[in-house]
Design an enzyme around this catalytic site. Structure first.
Site, PDB file in Angstrom:
ATOM      1  N   ASP A 113       0.822  -1.210   0.000  1.00 27.39           N
ATOM      2  CA  ASP A 113       0.000   0.000   0.000  1.00 27.39           C
ATOM      3  C   ASP A 113       0.856   1.260   0.000  1.00 27.39           C
ATOM      4  O   ASP A 113       0.593   2.207  -0.761  1.00 27.39           O
ATOM      5  CB  ASP A 113      -0.910  -0.013   1.232  1.00 27.39           C
ATOM      6  N   ASP A 159      -8.866  -1.994   2.284  1.00 28.64           N
ATOM      7  CA  ASP A 159      -8.588  -1.380   3.579  1.00 28.64           C
ATOM      8  C   ASP A 159      -9.639  -1.747   4.624  1.00 28.64           C
ATOM      9  O   ASP A 159      -9.500  -1.392   5.795  1.00 28.64           O
ATOM     10  CB  ASP A 159      -8.516   0.146   3.435  1.00 28.64           C
TER      11      ASP A 159
END
Length: 368
Positions: free
Chosen positions: A219, A265
């Site tokens: 990420d 997420d």
């Protein structure tokens, strides 16, 4: 669910270089607060209810409801697979027409979304059906060959109630295909997230640490190191992210200035939080200490993400803040309570895999 995990981190879609930025009003403080608060609430719902449903899913004897267990090998490979998927989508959007790619993806997610939403609302709908509802059982069976050589390919059981759920979900699917409305997008996104938390199970805490650690690097790299993730997020017209308009108070349901949160997420920390809930239950102490600790840690991490994003006006890799919080807080509690060894000893490997591992250990002992 590689598509979901390769989704963007928390973004504020107010970039002045965006295609229709000139048509957008600046977000008011009230509108921004409403958008961020709604995103946080929408992220918490599938984690909470998905974790609760993962408990009954783990005990299910129905093959159709059996969870898919993620092993340490799967966890180690996952960031590489997610990176290849993300970069592949980026190249596709650069080389081919965005319109045709999104049309194909919309059709794909149209089918997946109906199935996911149907599975999500099924428990709720079952409570609403009257006792005298004429519920008939059906069986969808596909076989290959005939006689003794006949091989079963698919055997799916369902009933009339399931068909009603599919019909209702199809209405949302048609709405999404025709209008691409953000509410329809969020209904599908919430269904994907809840199903992911419910049906994807980590086999132990070590695997969870490997998976979250790998995706932490993934990420951060794809958000801060390149513009790949942000580009894909803004080009990809599919329910792989939750969105909420910051100009809802000014434009109503036709608002178009969105803040968004990638499903990865939600699902990635969510399956770790669900694992800790099942660990809590395995301790048989009638408490949910680790579940509530990790759940509050997620709220803290997501709140910190929003604060940093709003302060610096830049897309943020949410896992940068979520991973340390969701792993660190429960480990600290386990360390204080003296249960760190129990936590890492807890294992949910399938029986076949556990038996294989035990036989391998026995053979090694005999050789020694």
């Amino acid at each position: 669910m590689a598509e979901s995990e390769a989704t963007p981190s928390l973004l504020n879609d107010t970039d002045p270089t965006a295609t229709n930025a000139s048509a957008r009003l600046p977000a008011s403080p009230e509108g921004t607060a409403l958008a961020y608060g709604s995103l946080m609430l929408m992220a918490l719902l599938p984690i909470f209810y998905g974790a609760l449903r993962s408990v009954s899913c783990a005990k299910s004897k129905n093959p159709a409801d059996m969870p898919e267990t993620i092993t340490s090998r799967d966890a180690a490979r996952f960031p590489i697979i997610a990176s290849c998927t993300l970069f592949g989508l980026y190249l596709f959007f650069k080389i081919f027409s965005q319109e045709y790619i999104n049309l194909l993806l919309s059709m794909y997610f149209f089918i997946l979304g109906i199935l996911a939403l149907s599975h999500t609302i099924s428990p709720i709908m079952n409570r609403l059906f009257p006792d005298n509802f004429p519920n008939k059982q059906y069986n969808l069976l596909f076989v290959q060959g005939s006689g003794e050589n006949q091989e079963e390919i698919l055997n799916y059981e369902f009933d009339t109630k399931d068909l009603v759920c599919v019909a209702l979900s199809s209405i949302v699917g048609v709405w999404y295909m025709l209008k691409k409305h953000w509410i329809a997008n969020n209904l599908f996104g919430l269904a994907f997230a809840l199903n992911g938390v419910e049906l994807l199970h980590l086999n132990n805490v070590s695997t969870g640490c490997i998976l979250l650690g790998g995706l932490f690097v993934y990420d951060v790299f794809w958000v801060f190191g390149t513009n790949v993730m942000v580009t894909v997020a803004k080009s990809f017209e599919a329910p792989i992210k939750l969105v909420f308009p910051q100009d809802l108070l000014e434009k109503g349901l036709q608002a178009n200035n969105f803040a968004m949160l990638g499903l990865g997420d939600i699902v990635i920390p969510g399956i770790f939080i669900a694992l800790l809930l099942r660990f809590d239950l395995s301790l048989k102490k009638n408490s949910h200490t680790y579940f509530y600790t990790s759940f509050l840690a997620y709220i803290f991490g997501l709140g910190l993400t929003i604060f940093v994003m709003h302060t610096f006006k830049h897309a943020q890799p949410a896992l940068l803040y979520l991973v340390p919080a969701c792993i660190g807080f429960p480990l600290l509690v386990a360390l204080v309570k003296g249960e760190i060894a129990d936590m890492f000893r807890y294992d949910e490997s399938p029986k076949e895999e556990s038996e294989t591992q035990e036989s391998e250990k026995d053979s090694v002992k005999k050789e020694n």
